[in-house]
Design an enzyme around this catalytic site. Structure first.
Site, PDB file in Angstrom:
ATOM      1  N   SER A 100       0.681  -1.259   0.044  1.00  0.00           N
ATOM      2  CA  SER A 100       0.006  -0.030  -0.088  1.00  0.00           C
ATOM      3  C   SER A 100       0.779   1.184  -0.147  1.00  0.00           C
ATOM      4  O   SER A 100       1.578   1.691  -0.888  1.00  0.00           O
ATOM      5  CB  SER A 100      -0.990  -0.046   1.025  1.00  0.00           C
ATOM      6  OG  SER A 100      -1.807   0.892   1.190  1.00  0.00           O
ATOM      7  N   ASP A 156      -2.534   6.633  -3.572  1.00  0.00           N
ATOM      8  CA  ASP A 156      -1.401   5.937  -3.163  1.00  0.00           C
ATOM      9  C   ASP A 156      -0.900   4.749  -3.943  1.00  0.00           C
ATOM     10  O   ASP A 156      -1.691   4.611  -4.915  1.00  0.00           O
ATOM     11  CB  ASP A 156      -1.740   5.437  -1.463  1.00  0.00           C
ATOM     12  CG  ASP A 156      -2.598   4.277  -1.561  1.00  0.00           C
ATOM     13  OD1 ASP A 156      -3.287   4.364  -2.577  1.00  0.00           O
ATOM     14  OD2 ASP A 156      -2.457   3.607  -0.582  1.00  0.00           O
ATOM     15  N   ASP A 203      -6.003   2.419  -3.344  1.00  0.00           N
ATOM     16  CA  ASP A 203      -7.251   2.490  -2.446  1.00  0.00           C
ATOM     17  C   ASP A 203      -7.309   3.799  -1.648  1.00  0.00           C
ATOM     18  O   ASP A 203      -8.520   3.868  -0.833  1.00  0.00           O
ATOM     19  CB  ASP A 203      -7.160   1.152  -1.672  1.00  0.00           C
ATOM     20  CG  ASP A 203      -6.136   1.141  -0.463  1.00  0.00           C
ATOM     21  OD1 ASP A 203      -5.236   2.155  -0.427  1.00  0.00           O
ATOM     22  OD2 ASP A 203      -6.158  -0.098   0.150  1.00  0.00           O
TER      23      ASP A 203
END
Length: 447
Positions: A106, A245, A249
């Site tokens: 992430s 990012d 998400d």
């Protein structure tokens, strides 16, 4: 059963350090495959799983390990290459697959990576399934006979499928013609899809953070570092900047004056539009980190508000439990369950843009009555085995801070679910008090 590997957002860590090693991920793929094959054995169905990844160089290695482990367990694998996390969730459900797997850390820097799983419904795996996989990991790695091994193929049209899905969440009677947008892809998984979504809806798009090299994901760009986008928006005289990012998400937005809007504000903008058009039902879920001003603003509008634990999986659980549709985190995870099963930065941006189009206004004007309380967040690195609950001096300082802030602020301490840090957050109307107590508490944590 106590979790050994799964955190709040899958399994994550530094590449080359357990558990993010090729041998472990091979075993993980096999364990997940075993759980899936057991679930579908009675239907005589060979499970199919899609694997996506972000742009980290380690993704190649981990993808190969997962692919081999799943195949050894008799699971067919579909590869889509670099794709956003929410795209994997969408494809899992759209293609009627038994699971989806995303290789990503992430918003973390490139030396980290992780594995996220999605159910056949495109949602995070239930706790029971994660625990079953962990139980299977304690068993030896084996391999089925050749005739039972899973096959692997690539889905070449996955980006196009996802682009069309994103566009379908934007009202058909609206378009983005006349808008100039700067889209920051964080050198991550959205680099080849996000710009096209906004362009095909009519916007003039300036793209940045769209040249991944395997090592530059989230590096000085994207939702976790929007300063470069802020400067570019001002330079281009753009209407808005959209910061995603590394895995797509999260969403942060910048207006034409360079002001930054976080997930709390963007969620409020979306819901406020739904209320204005009399299409909103239910309530809103935030987290323990949601700004107090946002909670009060929803309350003033007569909208029920609930705080879940930090983590989009907990926001989702609370929404499903209550039958509500909208929730999110100030970090930029926004859930619109009438559009998608998981948080999606592109889809969330489209909902904000739709609100501005419906209301014929700007983001600044639409949110001009919402003033966030000052909020200071300090991430304090902690040694392995550190237990916040056992640190009496820390809680003594917290007590003093709460007595000083009274009803005009909050203090929140929590260990991160993805990093070896304790997050110290202090919020209140008085910025000097907020900064003072945040520093005091952080200093006590490391002393």
């Amino acid at each position: 059963m106590t979790r050994q590997y799964f955190g709040t957002d899958g399994i994550r860590g530094r590449v080359g350090v357990s558990p993010i090693t090729p041998d472990f991920v091979l075993h993980l793929g096999f364990a997940a495959g075993k759980v899936l094959t057991e679930s579908y054995r009675s239907n005589s169905v060979r499970p199919r799983v899609v694997i996506g990844k972000d742009t980290r160089v380690s993704g190649y290695m981990l993808e190969s390990a997962l692919e081999a482990g799943l195949s050894a367990a008799g699971v067919d694998v579909l590869l889509v290459g670099p794709m956003p996390t929410p795209a994997v969730a969408y494809l899992t459900k759209a293609l009627r697959l038994q699971a989806g797997i995303m290789i990503s850390a992430s918003h973390n820097p490139y030396p980290d990576n992780g594995i996220k799983f999605f159910s056949e419904e495109g949602t995070k795996l239930p706790d029971a399934v994660e625990l079953a996989i962990e139980k299977e990991l304690s068993q030896p790695f084996t391999c089925l006979e050749s005739q039972f091994l899973g096959r692997v193929k690539r889905i070449d049209d996955a980006p196009g499928r996802y682009i069309e899905f994103c566009k379908s969440t934007f009202p058909s009677q609206l378009d983005l013609k006349g808008m100039k947008l700067v889209v920051d892809c964080a050198h991550g998984a959205t680099y080849h899809v996000a710009p096209l979504v906004f362009h095909e809806l009519g916007a003039e798009v300036v793209t940045m953070g769209n040249q991944p090299n395997g090592l530059n994901i989230n590096d000085g760009v994207g939702a976790t570092d929007p300063q470069a986008l802020q400067q570019r928006v001002l330079k281009e005289s753009a209407d808005l900047g959209i910061a995603l990012d590394g895995d797509g998400d999260r969403l942060i937005m910048i207006d034409r004056d360079g002001r930054t809007y976080d997930g709390d504000e963007l969620l409020f903008a979306i819901v406020k539009d739904q209320i204005a058009r009399q299409t909103f039902t239910g309530g809103v879920v935030g987290t323990l980190m949601t700004n107090l001003a946002v909670e009060k603003a929803f309350t003033d509008l007569g909208i029920p508000f609930f705080r879940a634990k930090v983590g989009d999986r907990y926001v989702l659980e609370a929404l499903i439990e209550r039958g509500w549709l909208y929730g999110g985190e100030n970090s930029g995870h926004i859930l619109c369950l009438n559009q998608h099963t998981t948080g999606d930065g592109i889809v969330s941006a489209l909902q904000v843009l739709a609100a501005l189009r419906f209301q014929q206004t700007t983001l600044a004007k639409w949110l001009d009555h919402l003033t966030l309380y000052p909020q200071t967040l300090i991430n304090v690195a902690t040694p392995q085995g550190f237990k916040l609950t056992d640190s009496a001096p820390v809680w003594q300082v917290v007590k003093e801070a709460e007595e000083d802030l009274q009803q005009q602020g909050r203090v929140l301490l929590r260990p991160s679910g993805t990093e070896p840090v304790v997050r110290v957050m202090v919020e209140g109307e008085d910025l000097k008090k907020v900064n003072h107590w945040a520093r005091r508490i952080a200093e006590q944590v490391v002393s």
